[in-house]
Design a protein around this motif. Structure first.
Motif, PDB file in Angstrom:
ATOM      1  N   TRP A 123       0.840  -1.205   0.000  1.00 44.84           N
ATOM      2  CA  TRP A 123       0.000   0.000   0.000  1.00 44.84           C
ATOM      3  C   TRP A 123       0.875   1.255   0.000  1.00 44.84           C
ATOM      4  O   TRP A 123       0.633   2.203  -0.756  1.00 44.84           O
ATOM      5  N   VAL A 312     -10.191   0.929   4.913  1.00 38.19           N
ATOM      6  CA  VAL A 312      -9.856   1.575   3.641  1.00 38.19           C
ATOM      7  C   VAL A 312     -11.022   2.443   3.161  1.00 38.19           C
ATOM      8  O   VAL A 312     -10.821   3.469   2.501  1.00 38.19           O
ATOM      9  N   ASP A 342      -6.606   7.890  -1.356  1.00 38.38           N
ATOM     10  CA  ASP A 342      -6.887   6.460  -1.279  1.00 38.38           C
ATOM     11  C   ASP A 342      -7.304   5.902  -2.634  1.00 38.38           C
ATOM     12  O   ASP A 342      -6.961   4.773  -2.981  1.00 38.38           O
TER      13      ASP A 342
END
Length: 470
Positions: A123, A312, A342
């Motif tokens: 990530w 998330v 994101d």
């Protein structure tokens, strides 16, 4: 020569009882914190010192400290030791029977992945690449449907991995399934819809949310072939979990998939497809989406909550053409929308192949967890039947006739384990035989063995009680 830890200056009295030693140490420390003997901020002895005082292995102490840090009882900071947390979990009220809750140290409830397996390194690498490559306008106010780069990445992934018939223009990015369902519910109500079919077993929150949108939920029975299409008259929409019914675990069979889509096409109704864990199938390739059968009559909803982590807060809708504009306009009025950072990161994670790699690793890890669970159940309660094993992150454990799910859940809670009965998910009037819904993905890896041990002890206690009754 005296070892330096012998003069550390902290004495800690702990009465270790039971076996294994680590579990006894964890329980003793929890009791000391709950009872006030270890006040908030108290510094604990180093692992080496406490191990020597208790005559046990240092690794045992380190693992016990780590478990209590994970549960919120302790905090550990490099260079300042391990201390009692300022606000530990709230003690249970001793005058009331224990009930499953998030405060219990072990959790085998369904609906959650192992958040400890979140791909932090991948990530961060994706975020670094995405932020460096993104044009400046990506950080401003953007299309409420979501960033084009993410919608393009999702379209390619969903077509390849889930068989969805999709273009980027059909995708609307949202903050998760709940927001997506709310958006659809409010739009459907504004267009005149009043009744929506739901599966007889599912999340209560979804039924409540639809009701808050002004839609009356109507429960459709579920059997071994999935939701039954026999009571569709008067419905304006139906919410389904066709790849892996939640929580009963069956897949909607091909004939019923065809029947539901024919009904939607013939009446102008909408099917809402909740593909909450479609990537996790263990007996064969994952079952494709119903949406591919009737793209103009099925709204497909997916989320990163099970594949990555609930935190998330990214989900997506693949919509029929006529719903794209009203849903987008409704989303534009919502105060909370998804983070552009994101979205950029998830797009890069998918584009780079790291998302697929994480899904494959998770699928293997969860399959191994399932196999361990089945081994424990075979030893602890071989007479009990399991169901829903082919896919997903949970299984159904059928209890003996006459058992009370709440009693079993309370017995588990007394051992520090949270678990739900099947009745927790049933719509009114649709109770089935007693069963537990066991979410084997939920505990962090280091706590999984202890969670299974507590489940086994609960089931063995149930068997002992049954023998006494006879």
């Amino acid at each position: 020569m005296t070892d330096h830890w012998a003069n550390f200056g902290l004495d800690l009295h702990l009465d270790l009882q039971g076996s294994p030693v680590r579990a006894g140490l964890e329980d003793s420390l929890r009791t000391a914190i709950q009872g006030g003997r270890l006040a908030a901020g108290s510094l604990l002895p180093p692992t080496r010192a406490l191990a020597a005082d208790l005559g046990i292995a240092r690794n045992t102490v380190a693992e016990a400290y780590g478990q209590l840090v994970a549960e919120g009882w302790l905090v550990a900071r490099q260079g300042s030791g391990t201390r009692v947390a300022a606000q530990g979990p709230e003690p249970e009220n001793a005058s009331e029977p224990a009930a499953p809750s998030r405060r219990l140290p072990y959790d085998l409830r369904a609906g959650h992945p192992d958040v400890g397996s979140f791909p932090r390194a991948a990530w961060l690498a994706a975020a670094r690449t995405a932020v460096n490559a993104a044009p400046s306008e990506a950080f401003g106010y953007s299309d409420p449907r979501g960033l084009p780069v993410l919608r393009s990445a999702l379209a390619a992934y969903l077509a390849r991995a889930r068989g969805v018939r999709v273009t980027p223009e059909r995708i609307v990015v949202c903050s998760g399934f709940t927001q997506g369902l709310w958006l659809l519910g409010t739009v459907l109500h504004a267009r005149g819809a009043r009744r929506v079919g739901v599966e007889s077993h599912g999340h209560r929150q979804h039924r409540d949310l639809l009701a808050q949108c002004g839609l009356a939920p109507s429960a459709l029975p579920v059997d071994g072939s999935g939701a039954t299409p026999d009571e569709l008259g008067g419905l304006d929409a139906v919410l389904l979990t066709p790849a892996h019914q939640f929580p009963l675990g069956v897949a909607l069979d091909p004939a019923r998939r065809a029947e539901f889509t024919r009904w939607a096409a013939g009446t102008g109704a909408l099917l809402v497809e909740d593909d909450y864990d479609g990537e996790f199938r263990y007996d064969r390739r994952p079952i494709g989406a119903v949406q591919a059968l009737a793209p103009e009559h099925v709204a497909y909803l997916g989320t990163a909550s099970k594949t990555l982590a609930p935190g998330v807060r990214l989900g997506w809708m693949v919509l029929p053409q006529e719903l794209i504009r009203p849903v987008t306009e409704r989303l534009a009025t919502v105060a909370v929308q998804t983070s552009a950072l994101d979205q950029l990161t998830l797009a890069e994670l998918i584009r780079s192949g790291a998302y697929d790699k994480h899904v494959r690793r998770s699928r293997l890890a969860y399959r191994r967890r399932l196999e361990r669970l089945l081994g424990v159940l075979e030893r602890a309660a071989p007479e009990l039947t399991t169901a829903g094993l082919a896919a997903g992150l949970h299984t159904i454990l059928e209890l003996p006739a006459g058992s009370e799910e709440d009693d079993v859940a309370r017995a588990a809670a007394a051992r520090g384990l949270a678990v739900d009965g099947l009745g927790h998910y049933a719509a009114p009037g649709h109770d089935r035989g007693p069963a537990l819904v066991i979410g084997y993905a939920t505990p962090p890896q280091h706590a999984y063995s202890s969670a299974l041990a507590r489940l086994a002890a609960t089931l063995e206690g149930l068997r002992g009680g049954s023998r006494r009754d006879h």
